[in-house]
Design a protein around this motif. Structure first.
Motif, short mmCIF file in Angstrom:
data_model
loop_
_atom_site.label_atom_id
_atom_site.label_comp_id
_atom_site.label_asym_id
_atom_site.label_seq_id
_atom_site.Cartn_x
_atom_site.Cartn_y
_atom_site.Cartn_z
N SER A 225 -6.39 -42.92 -43.84
CA SER A 225 -7.64 -42.36 -43.44
C SER A 225 -7.34 -40.95 -42.91
O SER A 225 -6.21 -40.61 -42.28
N HIS B 2 -8.27 -36.40 -48.21
CA HIS B 2 -9.56 -36.52 -47.60
C HIS B 2 -10.69 -36.82 -48.62
O HIS B 2 -11.49 -37.55 -48.27
N TYR B 3 -10.56 -35.93 -49.77
CA TYR B 3 -11.78 -36.07 -50.76
C TYR B 3 -11.45 -37.11 -51.70
O TYR B 3 -12.42 -37.72 -52.60
N ARG C 136 -11.09 -41.52 -49.53
CA ARG C 136 -12.45 -41.16 -49.19
C ARG C 136 -13.33 -42.42 -49.02
O ARG C 136 -14.33 -42.51 -48.05
N ASP C 137 -12.99 -43.65 -49.78
CA ASP C 137 -13.62 -44.83 -49.72
C ASP C 137 -13.33 -45.30 -48.23
O ASP C 137 -14.33 -46.04 -47.65
N ARG D 263 -12.99 -43.62 -45.41
CA ARG D 263 -13.85 -42.74 -44.60
C ARG D 263 -15.23 -43.34 -44.65
O ARG D 263 -15.92 -43.54 -43.69
#
Length: 323
Positions: free
Chosen positions: A228, A288-289, A293-294, A296
């Protein structure tokens, strides 16, 4: 430099808003403080010190004016101050923020501590060499000099592959070109190579570059282990990426205006900082992207569900009181 300067704010603001530093590795701001201190010494010396600028000109006759600008000095000072502000948010005695599993302040990895100690010892060793082996108290640029302590490595010597193209005879082993007078009959001045000096030159500049090479690694690993990027500001990464790209572009423009591309390679620290920043920024953006992503999204959904449940509980309690 504006983008780089602005990138110092998002993580500190995020820590204050959350009243927590969970998700942000304290190793980064700790070593960053040392790195920006070294960069501040390097840039201010190259910009303000007549001695350092004279020594730079003596070693770079083809491009005697350093490519350090006022905005470089302003950025270094601003970043140094903000790095200490961010560092303070990890102190429970100052802010009292949630540290997660870390108690009694921040905990810095042994590898980062080792790099910091190595940097301090390296600079101290360079100062000792200038004091002991430098001529005229370190003022002679052809020996160990103060520029070797505060600045960054310059490509003052021609690459061997370019000698024949310039119509210049290669120097004998152990010698390098010191100066060139490009008239109809080139006049070349050769001087002996001071091997020890060229292996340990420009200490403070190299400290900042070395720190940039390693400082992001703990945060990359933290994001990986947590799967994360929660608690780690992506805004600072986007600004940092913009700053890195524009920093390299500034060097290219300065060198092109001077019609001398050695200004690009001479400013190794600035060039290296821009390139390394872009490299790690792309890693953080991928984490991050794409990679996390999932994770987050799931945590944001869980937060919304907790918020709705809390609202329902409050509404039920209110109705019971009315009844």
């Amino acid at each position: 430099m504006l983008a780089w300067s602005l990138s110092c704010y998002p993580q500190a603001i995020l820590n204050v808003r959350r009243r927590s530093t969970v998700g942000a590795n304290p190793s980064l701001p700790t070593i960053n403080a040392l790195g920006f201190f070294a960069y501040f010494i390097s840039t201010t010396s190259m910009y303000f010190s007549p001695l350092i600028r004279d020594q730079y000109a003596a070693r770079n006759p083809a491009s005697p004016v350093p490519t350090v600008r006022a905005n470089d000095v302003a950025f270094a000072g601003h970043a140094l101050i903000l790095s200490f502000v961010l560092l303070s948010t990890f102190s429970t005695s100052i802010w009292g923020f949630d540290q997660g599993r870390i108690e009694n302040g921040w905990r810095v990895g042994k590898g980062i501590v080792g790099v910091m100690l190595a940097c301090v010892v390296g600079v101290a060793s360079m100062v000792g060499l200038v004091l002991v082996k430098g001529r005229d108290g370190g003022r002679d640029p052809d020996s160990f000099a103060w520029i070797d302590v505060v600045s960054f490595p310059a490509s003052v010597w021609l690459k061997l592959s370019n000698f024949e193209a310039c119509g210049i005879v290669r120097p004998s082993p152990g010698y390098v070109v010191r100066d060139i007078n490009m008239s109809s009959h080139p006049i070349i001045t050769y001087v002996p190579i001071d091997t020890g000096r060229h292996l340990l030159v420009y200490a403070f500049g190299w400290v900042k570059l070395l720190i940039t090479m390693v400082k992001y690694i703990p945060q990359v690993l933290t994001n990986y282990h947590r799967q994360s990027t929660e608690g780690w500001s992506i805004e600072q990464i986007l600004l940092d990426l913009s700053g890195g790209v524009m920093s390299v572009m500034q060097l290219v423009i300065d060198s092109s205006l001077q019609a001398d591309w050695s200004g690009l390679t001479n400013n190794t620290v600035k060039l290296g900082l821009g390139g390394l920043s872009c490299f790690f920024d792309l890693i953080f953006m991928t984490q991050h992207y794409i990679l996390y992503r999932d994770t987050r999204a799931e945590r944001e959904k869980e937060g919304e569900e907790r918020h709705f449940l809390a609202s329902d509980d409050e509404e039920t309690a209110l109705l019971r009181r009315i009844e």
